[in-house]
Write a protein that holds these residues in place. Structure first.
Motif, PDB file in Angstrom:
ATOM      1  N   UNK A 260     -16.461  -3.190-103.300  1.00  0.00           N
ATOM      2  CA  UNK A 260     -16.947  -2.768-105.019  1.00  0.00           C
ATOM      3  C   UNK A 260     -17.980  -3.634-105.614  1.00  0.00           C
ATOM      4  N   UNK A 261     -18.193  -3.006-106.478  1.00  0.00           N
ATOM      5  CA  UNK A 261     -19.485  -4.690-107.146  1.00  0.00           C
ATOM      6  C   UNK A 261     -20.612  -4.841-106.427  1.00  0.00           C
ATOM      7  N   UNK A 262     -21.120  -5.796-106.876  1.00  0.00           N
ATOM      8  CA  UNK A 262     -22.594  -6.510-105.571  1.00  0.00           C
ATOM      9  C   UNK A 262     -21.885  -7.199-104.395  1.00  0.00           C
ATOM     10  N   UNK A 263     -21.100  -7.108-103.712  1.00  0.00           N
ATOM     11  CA  UNK A 263     -20.987  -7.228-102.350  1.00  0.00           C
ATOM     12  C   UNK A 263     -21.561  -7.018-101.386  1.00  0.00           C
ATOM     13  N   UNK A 264     -22.224  -7.815-100.129  1.00  0.00           N
ATOM     14  CA  UNK A 264     -23.055  -7.891 -98.889  1.00  0.00           C
ATOM     15  C   UNK A 264     -22.466  -8.942 -97.591  1.00  0.00           C
ATOM     16  N   UNK A 265     -22.813  -8.432 -96.841  1.00  0.00           N
ATOM     17  CA  UNK A 265     -22.204  -9.180 -95.531  1.00  0.00           C
ATOM     18  C   UNK A 265     -21.605  -7.889 -94.801  1.00  0.00           C
ATOM     19  N   UNK A 266     -20.928  -8.516 -93.174  1.00  0.00           N
ATOM     20  CA  UNK A 266     -19.498  -7.687 -92.888  1.00  0.00           C
ATOM     21  C   UNK A 266     -18.123  -7.814 -93.092  1.00  0.00           C
TER      22      UNK A 266
ATOM     23  N   UNK B   8      -4.728 -16.652-101.298  1.00  0.00           N
ATOM     24  CA  UNK B   8      -4.813 -16.051-100.492  1.00  0.00           C
ATOM     25  C   UNK B   8      -4.087 -14.540-100.438  1.00  0.00           C
ATOM     26  N   UNK B   9      -4.763 -13.689-100.125  1.00  0.00           N
ATOM     27  CA  UNK B   9      -3.766 -12.428-100.437  1.00  0.00           C
ATOM     28  C   UNK B   9      -3.465 -11.785 -99.461  1.00  0.00           C
ATOM     29  N   UNK B  10      -2.233 -11.627 -99.673  1.00  0.00           N
ATOM     30  CA  UNK B  10      -1.924 -10.314 -98.315  1.00  0.00           C
ATOM     31  C   UNK B  10      -1.084  -8.835 -98.361  1.00  0.00           C
ATOM     32  N   UNK B  11      -1.628  -7.912 -97.411  1.00  0.00           N
ATOM     33  CA  UNK B  11      -1.210  -6.360 -97.793  1.00  0.00           C
ATOM     34  C   UNK B  11      -0.116  -6.548 -96.528  1.00  0.00           C
TER      35      UNK B  11
ATOM     36  N   UNK C 218     -18.136 -14.981-105.151  1.00  0.00           N
ATOM     37  CA  UNK C 218     -17.172 -14.993-104.180  1.00  0.00           C
ATOM     38  C   UNK C 218     -17.103 -14.387-102.972  1.00  0.00           C
ATOM     39  N   UNK C 219     -16.213 -14.956-102.262  1.00  0.00           N
ATOM     40  CA  UNK C 219     -16.243 -14.586-101.145  1.00  0.00           C
ATOM     41  C   UNK C 219     -14.955 -13.858-100.538  1.00  0.00           C
ATOM     42  N   UNK C 220     -15.303 -13.282 -99.602  1.00  0.00           N
ATOM     43  CA  UNK C 220     -13.750 -12.219 -98.758  1.00  0.00           C
ATOM     44  C   UNK C 220     -14.292 -13.062 -97.284  1.00  0.00           C
ATOM     45  N   UNK C 221     -13.373 -13.461 -97.140  1.00  0.00           N
ATOM     46  CA  UNK C 221     -13.055 -13.825 -95.564  1.00  0.00           C
ATOM     47  C   UNK C 221     -11.451 -13.361 -94.668  1.00  0.00           C
ATOM     48  N   UNK C 222     -11.739 -13.395 -93.598  1.00  0.00           N
ATOM     49  CA  UNK C 222     -10.048 -12.529 -92.923  1.00  0.00           C
ATOM     50  C   UNK C 222     -10.637 -11.447 -91.434  1.00  0.00           C
ATOM     51  N   UNK C 223      -9.578 -11.302 -90.847  1.00  0.00           N
ATOM     52  CA  UNK C 223     -10.081 -10.237 -89.841  1.00  0.00           C
ATOM     53  C   UNK C 223     -10.785  -9.340 -89.600  1.00  0.00           C
ATOM     54  N   UNK C 224     -12.010  -9.358 -89.414  1.00  0.00           N
ATOM     55  CA  UNK C 224     -12.720  -8.282 -89.605  1.00  0.00           C
ATOM     56  C   UNK C 224     -13.742  -8.169 -90.995  1.00  0.00           C
TER      57      UNK C 224
ATOM     58  N   UNK D   7      -3.082  -4.216 -92.875  1.00  0.00           N
ATOM     59  CA  UNK D   7      -1.658  -4.646 -93.100  1.00  0.00           C
ATOM     60  C   UNK D   7      -1.573  -5.490 -92.747  1.00  0.00           C
ATOM     61  N   UNK D   8      -0.604  -6.116 -93.368  1.00  0.00           N
ATOM     62  CA  UNK D   8       0.196  -7.900 -92.423  1.00  0.00           C
ATOM     63  C   UNK D   8      -0.648  -8.801 -92.333  1.00  0.00           C
ATOM     64  N   UNK D   9      -2.075  -8.939 -92.379  1.00  0.00           N
ATOM     65  CA  UNK D   9      -2.901  -9.376 -92.563  1.00  0.00           C
ATOM     66  C   UNK D   9      -3.585 -10.582 -93.928  1.00  0.00           C
ATOM     67  N   UNK D  10      -3.888 -11.532 -93.905  1.00  0.00           N
ATOM     68  CA  UNK D  10      -3.651 -12.364 -95.263  1.00  0.00           C
ATOM     69  C   UNK D  10      -5.725 -12.259 -95.250  1.00  0.00           C
ATOM     70  N   UNK D  11      -5.474 -12.278 -95.641  1.00  0.00           N
ATOM     71  CA  UNK D  11      -7.476 -12.408 -96.561  1.00  0.00           C
ATOM     72  C   UNK D  11      -7.955 -13.357 -97.871  1.00  0.00           C
ATOM     73  N   UNK D  12      -8.780 -14.440 -97.586  1.00  0.00           N
ATOM     74  CA  UNK D  12      -8.931 -15.502 -97.923  1.00  0.00           C
ATOM     75  C   UNK D  12      -9.764 -15.167 -98.836  1.00  0.00           C
ATOM     76  N   UNK D  13      -9.701 -15.443-100.918  1.00  0.00           N
ATOM     77  CA  UNK D  13     -10.674 -14.960-101.059  1.00  0.00           C
ATOM     78  C   UNK D  13     -11.355 -17.072-101.913  1.00  0.00           C
ATOM     79  N   UNK D  14     -12.565 -17.194-102.021  1.00  0.00           N
ATOM     80  CA  UNK D  14     -13.302 -18.128-102.175  1.00  0.00           C
ATOM     81  C   UNK D  14     -14.335 -17.363-103.773  1.00  0.00           C
ATOM     82  N   UNK D  15     -14.027 -18.464-105.090  1.00  0.00           N
ATOM     83  CA  UNK D  15     -14.399 -18.065-106.394  1.00  0.00           C
ATOM     84  C   UNK D  15     -15.048 -18.966-106.688  1.00  0.00           C
TER      85      UNK D  15
END
Length: 200
Positions: free
Chosen positions: A138-144, A96-99, A165-171, A150-158
């Motif tokens: 950036x790079x080869x990514x697609x999706x919503x 998880x990455x939190x900004x 590699x997926x990035x999942x979080x609010x919006x 700020x303050x939100x946590x985002x999950x990275x799944x490799x």
């Protein structure tokens, strides 16, 4: 009567029987299964991530805390990266990455990189895949995708089983392709002085 998925409930039953957490390989199905654990209020004991932010693999304008879980941009406004201490080339890995703080409404993000070369400031799209603020990627990514907040946590799944590699979080729900046979390291991208990010 519970209007919940019987198929996903199987993961809960297996966890309660064996004390081992086994989840679907598909990132979206995995997220749905984790939501079932939350619904039934079943705590999951998760291991601490096995890597930290690498104070030796970063741009000079980035400062990493002693425990290796927080990084701050202390230099001027310019493209800057910090990588994780461990690279992965097989299996499924999640963090998880939190900004924590934005100094300006400008670019910062998270991703994975092959750590080819030692340039932590330019040409970041050539050997990294990720998502950054202001609804960009950036790079080869697609999706919503939407703005990283700020303050939100985002999950990275490799996931090397799915070569993704997926990035999942609010919006945010992005997926990118990774190249089999290469080692990928977690990475954080900064631009503005004062930006702070944590990993867990």
């Amino acid at each position: 009567f519970l209007d919940r998925s019987g198929k996903l409930f199987e993961y809960i039953i297996d966890y309660l029987r064996t004390d081992k957490l086994v989840l679907p390989s598909d990132p979206l199905e995995r997220e749905r299964a984790l939501e079932e654990f939350v619904f039934y209020k079943i705590p999951i004991v998760k291991e601490k991530i096995i890597w930290k932010l690498d104070a030796n693999a970063k741009h000079k304008g980035i400062q990493v805390t002693g425990d290796g879980y927080i990084a701050e941009k202390v230099g001027g406004d310019e493209n800057s990266f910090v990588y994780g201490t461990v690279g992965f080339s097989s299996g499924i890995h999640e963090w998880t990455v939190t900004f924590l703080k934005y100094s300006k409404a400008y670019t910062k993000g998270c991703g994975v990189g092959t750590k080819e070369g030692t340039n932590y400031s330019t040409d970041y799209t050539s050997n990294t895949i990720g998502v950054y603020r202001d609804a960009k990627k950036w790079g080869n990514t697609s999706g919503e995708f939407g703005s990283i907040l700020e303050g939100e946590a985002y999950k990275v799944i490799l996931d090397f089983d799915l070569h993704s590699v997926s990035f999942i979080g609010k919006g945010l729900n992005l997926r990118g392709d990774i190249v089999p046979g290469k080692a990928y390291y977690p990475c954080i991208y900064f631009y503005n002085k004062g930006d702070i990010v944590s990993v867990s």
